[in-house]
Design a protein around this motif. Structure first.
Motif, mmCIF file in Angstrom:
data_model
loop_
_atom_site.group_PDB
_atom_site.id
_atom_site.type_symbol
_atom_site.label_atom_id
_atom_site.label_comp_id
_atom_site.label_asym_id
_atom_site.label_seq_id
_atom_site.Cartn_x
_atom_site.Cartn_y
_atom_site.Cartn_z
ATOM 1 N N ALA A 154 33.525 37.523 -6.031
ATOM 2 C CA ALA A 154 34.161 36.546 -5.144
ATOM 3 C C ALA A 154 33.805 35.126 -5.549
ATOM 4 O O ALA A 154 34.471 34.175 -5.147
ATOM 5 N N GLN A 155 32.745 34.966 -6.356
ATOM 6 C CA GLN A 155 32.334 33.641 -6.808
ATOM 7 C C GLN A 155 32.808 33.333 -8.232
ATOM 8 O O GLN A 155 32.305 32.406 -8.861
ATOM 9 N N PHE A 156 33.783 34.090 -8.729
ATOM 10 C CA PHE A 156 34.278 33.855 -10.088
ATOM 11 C C PHE A 156 34.972 32.497 -10.234
ATOM 12 O O PHE A 156 35.250 32.056 -11.345
ATOM 13 N N GLY A 157 35.285 31.848 -9.119
ATOM 14 C CA GLY A 157 35.802 30.480 -9.214
ATOM 15 C C GLY A 157 34.788 29.564 -9.869
ATOM 16 O O GLY A 157 35.142 28.541 -10.461
ATOM 17 N N PHE A 158 33.511 29.933 -9.773
ATOM 18 C CA PHE A 158 32.436 29.203 -10.430
ATOM 19 C C PHE A 158 32.579 29.250 -11.947
ATOM 20 O O PHE A 158 32.159 28.331 -12.651
ATOM 21 N N VAL A 159 33.198 30.320 -12.461
ATOM 22 C CA VAL A 159 33.497 30.428 -13.900
ATOM 23 C C VAL A 159 34.818 29.743 -14.216
ATOM 24 O O VAL A 159 34.961 29.087 -15.251
ATOM 25 N N ALA A 160 35.781 29.894 -13.323
ATOM 26 C CA ALA A 160 37.125 29.361 -13.574
ATOM 27 C C ALA A 160 37.138 27.839 -13.661
ATOM 28 O O ALA A 160 37.814 27.268 -14.529
ATOM 29 N N ALA A 161 36.405 27.167 -12.782
ATOM 30 C CA ALA A 161 36.460 25.700 -12.728
ATOM 31 C C ALA A 161 36.040 25.037 -14.042
ATOM 32 O O ALA A 161 36.777 24.203 -14.572
ATOM 33 N N PRO A 162 34.869 25.358 -14.617
ATOM 34 C CA PRO A 162 34.496 24.704 -15.876
ATOM 35 C C PRO A 162 35.417 25.066 -17.034
ATOM 36 O O PRO A 162 35.661 24.229 -17.915
ATOM 37 N N THR A 201 27.042 26.645 -2.016
ATOM 38 C CA THR A 201 27.313 25.210 -1.881
ATOM 39 C C THR A 201 26.854 24.457 -3.109
ATOM 40 O O THR A 201 27.586 23.621 -3.670
ATOM 41 N N PHE A 202 25.636 24.734 -3.549
ATOM 42 C CA PHE A 202 25.096 24.064 -4.734
ATOM 43 C C PHE A 202 25.890 24.432 -5.982
ATOM 44 O O PHE A 202 26.179 23.571 -6.827
ATOM 45 N N LEU A 203 26.268 25.703 -6.113
ATOM 46 C CA LEU A 203 27.034 26.139 -7.283
ATOM 47 C C LEU A 203 28.371 25.416 -7.365
ATOM 48 O O LEU A 203 28.773 24.942 -8.435
ATOM 49 N N ALA A 204 29.082 25.349 -6.247
ATOM 50 C CA ALA A 204 30.415 24.735 -6.255
ATOM 51 C C ALA A 204 30.335 23.251 -6.588
ATOM 52 O O ALA A 204 31.050 22.761 -7.474
ATOM 53 N N ILE A 205 29.458 22.524 -5.910
ATOM 54 C CA ILE A 205 29.393 21.068 -6.094
ATOM 55 C C ILE A 205 28.801 20.711 -7.446
ATOM 56 O O ILE A 205 29.367 19.908 -8.199
ATOM 57 N N THR A 206 27.662 21.306 -7.781
ATOM 58 C CA THR A 206 26.990 20.965 -9.036
ATOM 59 C C THR A 206 27.768 21.475 -10.241
ATOM 60 O O THR A 206 27.877 20.787 -11.254
ATOM 61 N N GLY A 207 28.299 22.699 -10.145
ATOM 62 C CA GLY A 207 29.085 23.231 -11.257
ATOM 63 C C GLY A 207 30.298 22.386 -11.557
ATOM 64 O O GLY A 207 30.632 22.126 -12.725
ATOM 65 N N LEU A 208 30.980 21.927 -10.506
ATOM 66 C CA LEU A 208 32.162 21.088 -10.701
ATOM 67 C C LEU A 208 31.775 19.746 -11.309
ATOM 68 O O LEU A 208 32.413 19.273 -12.267
ATOM 69 N N ALA A 209 30.737 19.111 -10.777
ATOM 70 C CA ALA A 209 30.297 17.819 -11.304
ATOM 71 C C ALA A 209 29.849 17.940 -12.755
ATOM 72 O O ALA A 209 30.203 17.111 -13.605
ATOM 73 N N PRO A 384 31.766 21.828 -27.713
ATOM 74 C CA PRO A 384 32.317 21.834 -26.357
ATOM 75 C C PRO A 384 32.546 23.233 -25.803
ATOM 76 O O PRO A 384 32.642 23.407 -24.591
ATOM 77 N N ARG A 385 32.606 24.230 -26.682
ATOM 78 C CA ARG A 385 32.809 25.603 -26.206
ATOM 79 C C ARG A 385 31.607 26.107 -25.406
ATOM 80 O O ARG A 385 31.718 27.067 -24.652
ATOM 81 N N LEU A 386 30.459 25.465 -25.566
ATOM 82 C CA LEU A 386 29.266 25.851 -24.809
ATOM 83 C C LEU A 386 29.133 25.086 -23.495
ATOM 84 O O LEU A 386 28.275 25.410 -22.672
ATOM 85 N N GLN A 387 29.968 24.072 -23.299
ATOM 86 C CA GLN A 387 29.828 23.239 -22.114
ATOM 87 C C GLN A 387 30.056 23.984 -20.799
ATOM 88 O O GLN A 387 29.303 23.770 -19.837
ATOM 89 N N PRO A 388 31.060 24.887 -20.700
ATOM 90 C CA PRO A 388 31.194 25.622 -19.435
ATOM 91 C C PRO A 388 29.966 26.466 -19.117
ATOM 92 O O PRO A 388 29.520 26.502 -17.969
#
Length: 455
Positions: A154-162, A201-209, A384-388
């Protein structure tokens, strides 16, 4: 002596932040986001506890001699982790990576796939408990599924965003791309804010930033980064302090101060960490990696296939612990040594958990962890391939520093490996496509006429 140890750690942490900011000016250099978390746990936390109720704090920690001994260990481990970061960020020889147009389209497609998987898994969990109102109409709510993989997916959006942000590296982010990112992160944001959970909360905000900053490299002033980090930290503490009042239909006032979490003595991470060190030093034995091995071995196999996996793995390794409670930390035995029982759900933090697992070798493990983060950061600068993957590791730092090895490792494998594998496969595909052209060009150089024509 105790206050001297705290002062030395605070001074070294401040020096580390100053050193690496003036050298790199990178908000997501490992030192910049790891050291503040360490300083909160092992400098601010104990100072606040002593200022609030010195007798309660010191008696739970085993009085001043025990407290000073633990602070010395905490300082050594924090410094070891920082030195590991410095060692890992040394310049390493690595071929620069590139992303071409076909790669960007493929990365975008992979990002959408992960986003859809995450959203579907989240919806399945909500349906299983009777709908959105049932899931979030209670404190600390959320969906549920018997499969741990579905719950975590359910948290795979954490992978999708980067991945999505990386795919827009050349074209830039437009409104439709930000909407997609937001949709993919909805499961984490809802779970974080309505479920009052720090991790999502931390994953979504920090991962996106991290994803945006690592990809587009905007100049972020130090004061802005510091203010954002402080606000995020206050938000996480506020969520914990008001957890019992945060749910759909709640009429309770959300006015509990963030200090309420800091004054929860039985759930205090610093005190739990010190209790673990006392237990291991006095009566216990470190696990030397067996507890983590047992965790990972059992977790990778679905419970539907192996219902008794935890008990079987523990019996095979000869461990007398319960992996389903407190990450396998024997809190009942620790209570016998300390005289007080740990609150359910309390986390030991890096010092306690590493000492429970590795004993005297814990500083070496902390150094290795810092080196991993430093090396991954350094390589992400040229590839850049390692950045996500690095953006995700940066966000996951909250688990390894403030919670447990198992919580960090499982999520690192579940989220980080798919992103790395997907990008590596795309790179390999591109190289395979370009091999014939490279071979033709090399052959042409051996024929002067053709080489001249190519030029």
């Amino acid at each position: 002596m105790y206050y001297t140890l705290i002062g030395l750690l605070a001074a070294f942490g401040a020096f580390a932040i100053f050193r690496d900011w003036t050298r790199w000016h990178d908000v997501f250099h490992p030192t910049i986001y790891c050291v503040p978390q360490l300083m909160f746990l092992y400098v601010a936390f104990p100072l606040y506890g002593l200022a609030t109720d010195e007798f309660e704090f010191v008696s739970r920690a085993g009085y001043w001699d025990q407290l000073a001994g633990f602070q010395f260990i905490a300082g050594v481990m924090c410094i070891a982790l920082i030195c590991g970061i410095w060692w890992g960020t040394r310049k390493v020889a690595s071929a620069p990576g590139t992303i071409i147009e076909h790669d960007a389209k493929a990365i975008f497609a992979v990002a959408v796939l992960f986003g859809i998987l995450g959203s579907v898994s989240w919806i399945v969990g909500i349906v299983n408990v009777g709908g959105f109102d049932a899931a979030y109409g209670r404190a600390y709510g959320g969906g549920w599924d018997d499969s741990g993989y579905v719950r975590e997916a359910a948290q795979f959006g954490f992978v999708a965003a980067p991945l999505l942000i990386l795919s827009r590296r050349k074209g830039g982010m437009h409104l439709q791309h930000w909407l997609l990112v937001f949709i993919f992160l909805v499961p984490l944001l809802v779970q974080g804010f309505l479920g009052a959970r720090r991790g999502p909360t931390f994953l979504a905000i920090t991962g996106l930033a991290a994803s945006y900053i690592l990809t587009f490299r905007p100049r972020i002033p130090f004061w802005l980064a510091s203010a954002a980090a402080l606000l995020l930290g206050m938000l996480l503490l506020w969520l914990v302090a008001n957890r019992g009042a945060i749910y759909l239909g709640s009429v309770q006032a959300l006015d509990s101060p963030v200090s309420r979490m800091l004054e929860n003595w039985s759930g205090n991470e610093y005190l739990l960490s010190s209790a673990i060190v006392r237990y291991v030093n006095e009566v216990g034995e470190p696990f030397y990696g067996l507890r983590i091995f047992a965790h990972m071995t059992a977790r990778v196999v679905p419970s539907a296939i192996w219902p008794t996996k935890y008990a079987d793995v523990l019996a095979m390794l000869g461990l007398d612990i319960d992996l389903t409670q407190e990450a396998g930390i024997p809190v009942d035995r620790i209570a016998i040594v300390t005289g007080w029982k740990v609150a359910i759900g309390a986390a030991p933090g890096i010092v306690g958990d590493f000492w429970m697992e590795f004993g005297m070798f814990a500083p070496l493990a902390a150094f290795a962890l810092g080196m991993l983060y430093g090396r991954l950061w350094r390589r992400s600068l040229s590839d850049p391939r390692l950045q996500p993957a690095y953006a995700m590791f940066a966000a996951l730092s909250i688990y390894i520093l403030t919670q447990t090895i198992e919580a960090w490792m499982f999520r690192s494998l579940l989220f980080g490996i798919p992103a790395i594998v997907a990008l590596r496969l795309l790179a390999r595909r591109r190289n395979d496509v370009h091999v014939p052209n490279q071979t033709w060009y090399a052959h042409s150089l051996m024929q002067p006429g053709r080489a001249r024509h190519c030029e």
